[in-house]
Each structure stands twice: as structure tokens, then as C-alpha cells.
Scaffold this motif. Structure first.
Motif, PDB file in Angstrom:
ATOM      1  N   THR A  11      -5.933  77.767 -22.770  1.00 27.60           N
ATOM      2  CA  THR A  11      -5.146  76.593 -23.136  1.00 27.60           C
ATOM      3  C   THR A  11      -3.701  76.725 -22.688  1.00 27.60           C
ATOM      4  O   THR A  11      -2.898  75.828 -22.939  1.00 27.60           O
ATOM      5  CB  THR A  11      -5.174  76.373 -24.669  1.00 27.60           C
ATOM      6  OG1 THR A  11      -4.636  77.542 -25.307  1.00 27.60           O
ATOM      7  CG2 THR A  11      -6.590  76.132 -25.161  1.00 27.60           C
ATOM      8  N   GLY A  12      -3.356  77.842 -22.048  1.00 27.19           N
ATOM      9  CA  GLY A  12      -1.955  78.092 -21.728  1.00 27.19           C
ATOM     10  C   GLY A  12      -1.716  78.569 -20.318  1.00 27.19           C
ATOM     11  O   GLY A  12      -2.159  77.964 -19.339  1.00 27.19           O
ATOM     12  N   ARG A 220       2.358  78.810 -28.391  1.00 22.39           N
ATOM     13  CA  ARG A 220       1.139  78.533 -29.137  1.00 22.39           C
ATOM     14  C   ARG A 220       1.288  79.087 -30.551  1.00 22.39           C
ATOM     15  O   ARG A 220       1.987  80.082 -30.762  1.00 22.39           O
ATOM     16  CB  ARG A 220      -0.076  79.223 -28.484  1.00 22.39           C
ATOM     17  CG  ARG A 220      -0.558  78.597 -27.207  1.00 22.39           C
ATOM     18  CD  ARG A 220      -1.812  79.292 -26.700  1.00 22.39           C
ATOM     19  NE  ARG A 220      -1.578  80.692 -26.351  1.00 22.39           N
ATOM     20  CZ  ARG A 220      -2.072  81.718 -27.006  1.00 22.39           C
ATOM     21  NH1 ARG A 220      -2.836  81.541 -28.078  1.00 22.39           N
ATOM     22  NH2 ARG A 220      -1.817  82.957 -26.616  1.00 22.39           N
ATOM     23  N   GLY A 247       4.888  73.433 -30.014  1.00 18.37           N
ATOM     24  CA  GLY A 247       3.575  73.948 -29.637  1.00 18.37           C
ATOM     25  C   GLY A 247       2.582  73.759 -30.759  1.00 18.37           C
ATOM     26  O   GLY A 247       2.945  73.470 -31.904  1.00 18.37           O
ATOM     27  N   ASP A 248       1.292  73.904 -30.442  1.00 15.06           N
ATOM     28  CA  ASP A 248       0.258  73.794 -31.458  1.00 15.06           C
ATOM     29  C   ASP A 248      -0.707  74.964 -31.317  1.00 15.06           C
ATOM     30  O   ASP A 248      -0.494  75.865 -30.500  1.00 15.06           O
ATOM     31  CB  ASP A 248      -0.475  72.453 -31.356  1.00 15.06           C
ATOM     32  CG  ASP A 248      -1.132  72.253 -29.992  1.00 15.06           C
ATOM     33  OD1 ASP A 248      -1.077  73.185 -29.158  1.00 15.06           O
ATOM     34  OD2 ASP A 248      -1.705  71.176 -29.760  1.00 15.06           O
ATOM     35  N   GLY A 249      -1.760  74.952 -32.114  1.00 14.17           N
ATOM     36  CA  GLY A 249      -2.716  76.046 -32.059  1.00 14.17           C
ATOM     37  C   GLY A 249      -3.490  76.160 -33.342  1.00 14.17           C
ATOM     38  O   GLY A 249      -4.033  75.163 -33.843  1.00 14.17           O
ATOM     39  N   PRO A 271       3.232  69.884 -30.174  1.00 18.35           N
ATOM     40  CA  PRO A 271       3.322  70.030 -28.718  1.00 18.35           C
ATOM     41  C   PRO A 271       4.216  68.967 -28.092  1.00 18.35           C
ATOM     42  O   PRO A 271       4.475  67.916 -28.683  1.00 18.35           O
ATOM     43  CB  PRO A 271       1.869  69.860 -28.262  1.00 18.35           C
ATOM     44  CG  PRO A 271       1.250  68.992 -29.316  1.00 18.35           C
ATOM     45  CD  PRO A 271       1.917  69.369 -30.615  1.00 18.35           C
TER      46      PRO A 271
END
Length: 384
Positions: A11-12, A220, A247-249, A271
Motif C-alpha cells: 500500500t506504500g 501509515r 495517513g491511514d492504516g 490520508p
């Protein structure tokens, strides 16, 4: 050349790198096919990618397809150990006894289980992970060694990963820093003044106190990023700030962090697609990770002229050099002190800003990186 890129779930930074490298190689005239996990293809908009990623027993079904694809390739480039394991199995099952086979390249982007267990030099500890011991550690080291030794070339995104690959017996190893695709655009923009930063911060955080400096973390939400240390450091600051985490996660972890951050000035804003504006608005970028190879966001901050405070881990020392401040990992007191010192010293911040940008101008861009990869893909390429 016909090149097969193999990458698992990302995802990064790994997915960003594969996408940029693929695009640059295609512009140079090469035929590139991506094999990946369906979620990675969706995350990065790779509509043409082959979504052949084994999950449990499905691996038996995907292997014949991968073997047939590799049989017509000049190069297969695996990103990460899981991808490398898939490639090693496919080549071992289908090409034993054949005179021709694709050149096999394995790129290491993250710490391996064998380094976590201390079985090889360069051991690190990632919060939330459980380092394997005893028989499991020996098995992990053995499997990783087999995969690493099966590749014609192994690359590490940071010098400590190169050391791990050498310790595991890699035949040919190269340091392969991963560039951020945002750096050239950031270098084209003028350095923002303190007033420019404040005005931009006010548009990004309209409800925040515009008189306070913006301390920024782009990350993240994951154990490796040590955001709990960030929250503790923010609570220890004597200087009032707005500290935005972009950011998210992990949603459960995020909930715990938001609870702990109440009253600290830390805001988890989610994000954002406009990373450049956040970097140009920030007084300081902080990255408290327990491990990073060559963090894309640190490259971007340096190109934007935003002073960096980060942990002295992985490839960050080589990347930042004298253009930022490095602190020991998991030390909220040291992190708070470094941020406090920079907030109180505008002249030092200006010097770090200039040095960071000067350093960023020396890095190869995506096209230059792709040309270097083409030279490594050549059948007779060796250690350079």
C-alpha cells in the motif's frame, strides 16, 4: 527486453516504486508485465496487471501460469521476499535442465525474519512483531537464504539490507536506492518562506491555531511507524504546536493513538493526495519509525526544503546525512528535545532546509534509475 515484475501486497513505497520503474522502463522501450496481488493492483490502478497472487491452496493453481509467463521472459524482478519465493519456486519447478532461463533479480525493501531473530548482522526489532527463536528462527533463515541465493542479483534498498543479503550468501549484491517520483516536482518549486508555510498551513488546517508552527508526520498507521512514541514526544513538548499526522492504516491502532493523543496537539487527519502542500506548509517533518530503508517521504521533505527529524535506523543515516537531525529509536524524550531545539532555532532550520534541497538535487531521477536497472538486467552484469 521482456521484463516480469512480481510484487505482493503493498500500500506504500514498494508499490509506488514498482509503478514508477515500470513506467520508466516502458518509456525506454521495454515490455514490462506486472504480476501482483489483486489489492495491490487496485491500490495503484494497475488495470493491466496480472492478478495472479497465491493465497493458501490457490498457489498450486497460479504456479503453472507464472511458470509459462517466466518461460518467455528475459528478466524476472521480484520485489520482496514473498515475491522472491514465488519466483524461486516457479523457476525451480519449470526450468531445471533448460539451457535458457530469465535473469532472476530480487529486491529487498524490508527487514527479513532472519534479521529480526538476530540470525544475521543488521538485526532490528519492529514493535508489534514477534521475533522468531530456536527452530523457527533457523527455518526462517534457511528459507530466506535459499531464496536469496537462488537470485542472479540481489539488491537492497538500504545498506543494512545489503549486509543482510551478503550474510545470507547472495551471489551478487547491489545497493539500489529507491527514488520518490515526487522529488523532481518539489525541486521545481521555490523554497517557501515562514509566511508561506503559515498561510498554506491555515488552508490545510483551517480550525487550527494559525499562530502555531506545524509539525508534520506522513505515515501509515502501523506498528513499525512508532506513532505511540510520536504521541509521547508531543506530550513532552514545552512549545505549543499543531502536530498533524497524515495517513491511514490499522483502524484499531488509530483509535488507541487518538485516545492517547488527546490534549497533546496531535491531530490524525487521515490520508491526503496533496503531499506536496503538506510538506511545504510544515515547519518540521518528523518520522519516528523503528526501521526504514530509504523513506520516500523523507526524500520528499528534503526536496521541499522541510527540515527532517527522524530515527537513526536503516537507510535514513545515509539518506539524511548532515541535512537533518537523527535521534535514537523509541526515545520519545530525544525526539521531543530535537523538535524543541529546531523550533527554537530558525537559523538552523534554514540551513537544514538548504542542505536538504542541495542533497536532493544530486539524486538520480526515475529515468536514470531505470537506465541503471537495465544495466543490471543484462545477462553478463556482475558486481559494479
Amino acid at each position: 527486453m521482456r521484463i516480469v515484475m512480481v510484487v505482493g501486497r503493498s500500500t506504500g513505497g514498494i508499490g509506488t516504486h514498482v509503478g514508477q520503474l515500470t513506467a520508466d522502463l516502458r518509456r525506454l522501450g521495454h515490455d514490462v508485465v506486472i504480476v501482483t496481488d489483486p489489492l495491490t493492483a487496485q491500490r495503484f490502478g494497475w488495470d493491466e496487471a496480472l492478478r495472479w497472487w497465491p493465497a493458501g491452496r490457490e498457489g498450486v493453481r497460479w504456479l503453472p501460469r507464472v511458470r509459462r509467463l517466466l518461460a518467455g521472459a528475459d528478466v524476472v524482478h521480484a520485489h520482496g521476499l514473498r515475491a522472491g519465493t514465488l519466483v524461486a519456486c516457479s523457476l525451480a519447478c519449470s526450468l531445471v535442465g533448460r539451457r535458457s532461463r530469465p535473469r532472476s533479480v530480487l529486491s529487498l525493501h524490508n527487514a527479513l525474519h532472519s534479521s529480526l531473530s538476530g540470525s544475521v548482522p543488521g538485526a532490528v526489532t519492529v514493535p508489534g512483531s514477534v521475533p522468531v527463536r530456536g527452530a523457527r528462527a533457523r527455518l526462517a533463515t534457511g528459507v530466506e537464504g535459499l531464496v536469496v541465493r537462488s537470485a542472479d542479483l540481489v539488491t537492497g534498498a538500504s545498506s543494512d539490507l545489503v549486509d543482510v543479503a551478503v550474510a545470507l550468501g547472495a551471489r551478487v549484491v547491489e545497493l539500489a536506492p529507491v527514488p520518490s517520483p515526487r522529488v523532481p516536482g518539489l525541486l521545481d518549486q521555490p523554497l517557501p518562506s515562514e509566511g508561506d508555510r503559515a498561510a498554506l498551513a491555515a488552508t490545510l488546517l483551517p480550525r487550527a491555531d494559525g499562530s502555531l508552527p506545524l509539525v508534520l508526520t506522513i505515515s501509515r498507521v502501523a506498528p513499525q511507524k512508532s506513532l505511540d512514541v510520536l504521541v509521547a514526544a508531543a506530550a513532552a513538548l514545552r512549545t505549543p504546536v499543531v502536530w498533524a499526522v497524515v495517513g491511514d492504516g490499522d483502524r484499531a491502532l488509530l483509535g488507541r493513538l487518538e485516545d492517547a493523543a488527546l490534549g497533546t496537539g496531535v491531530a490524525f487527519v487521515g490520508p491526503s493526495a496533496d503531499v506536496a502542500s503538506w510538506l511545504r506548509a510544515a515547519t518540521i517533518l518528523v518520522l519516528p519509525s523503528v526501521w526504514e530503508a530509504r523513506a520516500l517521504v523523507v526524500q520528499e521533505a528534503m526536496a521541499a526544503g522541510t527540515p527532517v527529524v527522524a530515527t537513526d535506523v536503516g537507510g535514513l543515516r545515509d539518506l539524511v546525512g548532515a541535512a537533518g537531525v537523527l535521534v535514537p529509536v523509541a526515545r520519545a524524550d530525544a525526539l521531543a528535545r530535537a523538535v524543541e531545539d529546531l523550533l527554537g532555532d530558525p537559523e538552523r532550520r534554514a540551513g537544514l532546509s538548504r542542505r536538504g534541497r542541495e542533497q536532493a538535487r544530486t539524486w538520480p531521477d526515475g529515468e536514470a534509475t531505470a537506465i541503471r536497472w537495465v544495466s543490471w538486467y543484462a545477462p553478463d552484469a556482475g558486481s559494479q
